[in-house]
Write a protein that holds these residues in place. Structure first.
Motif, PDB file in Angstrom:
ATOM      1  N   SER A 159       0.835  -1.199   0.000  1.00  0.00           N
ATOM      2  CA  SER A 159       0.000   0.000   0.000  1.00  0.00           C
ATOM      3  C   SER A 159       0.870   1.249   0.000  1.00  0.00           C
ATOM      4  O   SER A 159       2.032   1.213   0.427  1.00  0.00           O
ATOM      5  CB  SER A 159      -0.907   0.023   1.236  1.00  0.00           C
ATOM      6  OG  SER A 159      -1.791  -1.063   1.245  1.00  0.00           O
ATOM      7  N   VAL A 184      -9.595   0.919 -10.538  1.00  0.00           N
ATOM      8  CA  VAL A 184      -9.058   1.132  -9.201  1.00  0.00           C
ATOM      9  C   VAL A 184     -10.121   1.032  -8.119  1.00  0.00           C
ATOM     10  O   VAL A 184      -9.805   1.109  -6.925  1.00  0.00           O
ATOM     11  CB  VAL A 184      -8.332   2.497  -9.086  1.00  0.00           C
ATOM     12  CG1 VAL A 184      -7.247   2.628 -10.135  1.00  0.00           C
ATOM     13  CG2 VAL A 184      -9.316   3.660  -9.164  1.00  0.00           C
ATOM     14  N   ARG A 228      -9.709  -0.711  -4.611  1.00  0.00           N
ATOM     15  CA  ARG A 228      -8.294  -0.712  -4.222  1.00  0.00           C
ATOM     16  C   ARG A 228      -7.826   0.674  -3.795  1.00  0.00           C
ATOM     17  O   ARG A 228      -7.027   0.816  -2.876  1.00  0.00           O
ATOM     18  CB  ARG A 228      -7.418  -1.201  -5.366  1.00  0.00           C
ATOM     19  CG  ARG A 228      -7.662  -2.619  -5.798  1.00  0.00           C
ATOM     20  CD  ARG A 228      -6.550  -3.123  -6.723  1.00  0.00           C
ATOM     21  NE  ARG A 228      -6.440  -2.315  -7.927  1.00  0.00           N
ATOM     22  CZ  ARG A 228      -5.313  -1.739  -8.326  1.00  0.00           C
ATOM     23  NH1 ARG A 228      -4.209  -1.855  -7.623  1.00  0.00           N
ATOM     24  NH2 ARG A 228      -5.288  -1.038  -9.458  1.00  0.00           N
ATOM     25  N   MET A 253      -3.737   3.927  -1.742  1.00  0.00           N
ATOM     26  CA  MET A 253      -3.655   2.889  -2.766  1.00  0.00           C
ATOM     27  C   MET A 253      -3.277   1.566  -2.103  1.00  0.00           C
ATOM     28  O   MET A 253      -2.207   1.465  -1.492  1.00  0.00           O
ATOM     29  CB  MET A 253      -2.619   3.266  -3.826  1.00  0.00           C
ATOM     30  CG  MET A 253      -2.881   4.622  -4.469  1.00  0.00           C
ATOM     31  SD  MET A 253      -1.725   5.013  -5.793  1.00  0.00           S
ATOM     32  CE  MET A 253      -0.212   5.220  -4.846  1.00  0.00           C
ATOM     33  N   ASN A 254      -4.157   0.595  -2.211  1.00  0.00           N
ATOM     34  CA  ASN A 254      -3.931  -0.721  -1.629  1.00  0.00           C
ATOM     35  C   ASN A 254      -3.805  -1.768  -2.724  1.00  0.00           C
ATOM     36  O   ASN A 254      -4.219  -1.541  -3.862  1.00  0.00           O
ATOM     37  CB  ASN A 254      -5.083  -1.091  -0.693  1.00  0.00           C
ATOM     38  CG  ASN A 254      -5.217  -0.136   0.482  1.00  0.00           C
ATOM     39  OD1 ASN A 254      -4.234   0.420   0.960  1.00  0.00           O
ATOM     40  ND2 ASN A 254      -6.432   0.058   0.949  1.00  0.00           N
ATOM     41  N   ALA A 255      -3.255  -2.890  -2.367  1.00  0.00           N
ATOM     42  CA  ALA A 255      -3.111  -4.011  -3.306  1.00  0.00           C
ATOM     43  C   ALA A 255      -2.498  -3.546  -4.619  1.00  0.00           C
ATOM     44  O   ALA A 255      -3.010  -3.838  -5.703  1.00  0.00           O
ATOM     45  CB  ALA A 255      -4.455  -4.683  -3.537  1.00  0.00           C
ATOM     46  N   GLU A 306      -0.383  -3.065  -7.929  1.00  0.00           N
ATOM     47  CA  GLU A 306       0.031  -4.004  -8.973  1.00  0.00           C
ATOM     48  C   GLU A 306       1.107  -3.349  -9.837  1.00  0.00           C
ATOM     49  O   GLU A 306       1.162  -2.108  -9.909  1.00  0.00           O
ATOM     50  CB  GLU A 306      -1.193  -4.358  -9.839  1.00  0.00           C
ATOM     51  CG  GLU A 306      -2.366  -4.890  -9.053  1.00  0.00           C
ATOM     52  CD  GLU A 306      -3.651  -4.931  -9.866  1.00  0.00           C
ATOM     53  OE1 GLU A 306      -3.658  -4.406 -11.005  1.00  0.00           O
ATOM     54  OE2 GLU A 306      -4.649  -5.479  -9.349  1.00  0.00           O
ATOM     55  N   ASP A 333       0.216  -0.465 -11.932  1.00  0.00           N
ATOM     56  CA  ASP A 333      -0.035   0.832 -11.295  1.00  0.00           C
ATOM     57  C   ASP A 333       1.192   1.735 -11.346  1.00  0.00           C
ATOM     58  O   ASP A 333       1.120   2.898 -10.942  1.00  0.00           O
ATOM     59  CB  ASP A 333      -0.454   0.641  -9.841  1.00  0.00           C
ATOM     60  CG  ASP A 333      -1.787  -0.056  -9.686  1.00  0.00           C
ATOM     61  OD1 ASP A 333      -1.893  -0.948  -8.817  1.00  0.00           O
ATOM     62  OD2 ASP A 333      -2.725   0.281 -10.438  1.00  0.00           O
TER      63      ASP A 333
END
Length: 122
Positions: free
Chosen positions: A16, A62, A65, A81-83, A85, A88
């Motif tokens: 994150s 998004v 997330r 911002m989580n998870a 990738e 991103d």
């Protein structure tokens, strides 16, 4: 209006990160948004927040997330911002405007921050 963004960095997939963008100057009634631009791609909309009432809107990729929020003073927008990738990975820009109720179009945003780099490794 001047915008100062910060919070980018290098993280691993699944991690994150929280970005912040503080506006100075005439900040009443701001619509604040986050955009990003990956290498070789066009700048794309991520999310916006209407600071007066907290209304938000996200791009589909998004949702669930990323979370955009604002502070009580009405001059800062955050992007949690989580998870994350690898897709991103991009330079993230905050933007703001007045006189526009809501917009996901970059041309509607009058003020732009300097951009902060987010790199997500796999």
């Amino acid at each position: 209006v001047q915008l100062q963004a910060c919070g980018g960095g290098l993280v691993q997939a699944g991690d994150s990160l929280k970005l912040s963008c503080t506006a100075s100057g005439r900040t009443f009634g701001l619509l604040m948004g986050w955009f990003r631009q990956a290498p070789g791609k066009e700048r794309e909309f991520i999310a916006y927040i209407i600071l007066n009432n907290g209304a938000t809107f996200y791009r589909d990729s998004v949702k669930g997330r990323f979370t955009i929020s604002g502070n009580n003073a009405g001059n800062t927008a955050f992007l949690q911002m989580n998870a994350l990738e690898p897709d991103d990975t991009a330079v993230y820009y905050c933007a703001a405007t007045t006189g526009v109720a809501h917009s996901a179009h970059r041309q509607d945003y009058r003020y732009w921050g300097q951009g902060t780099l987010v790199t997500v490794s796999s």
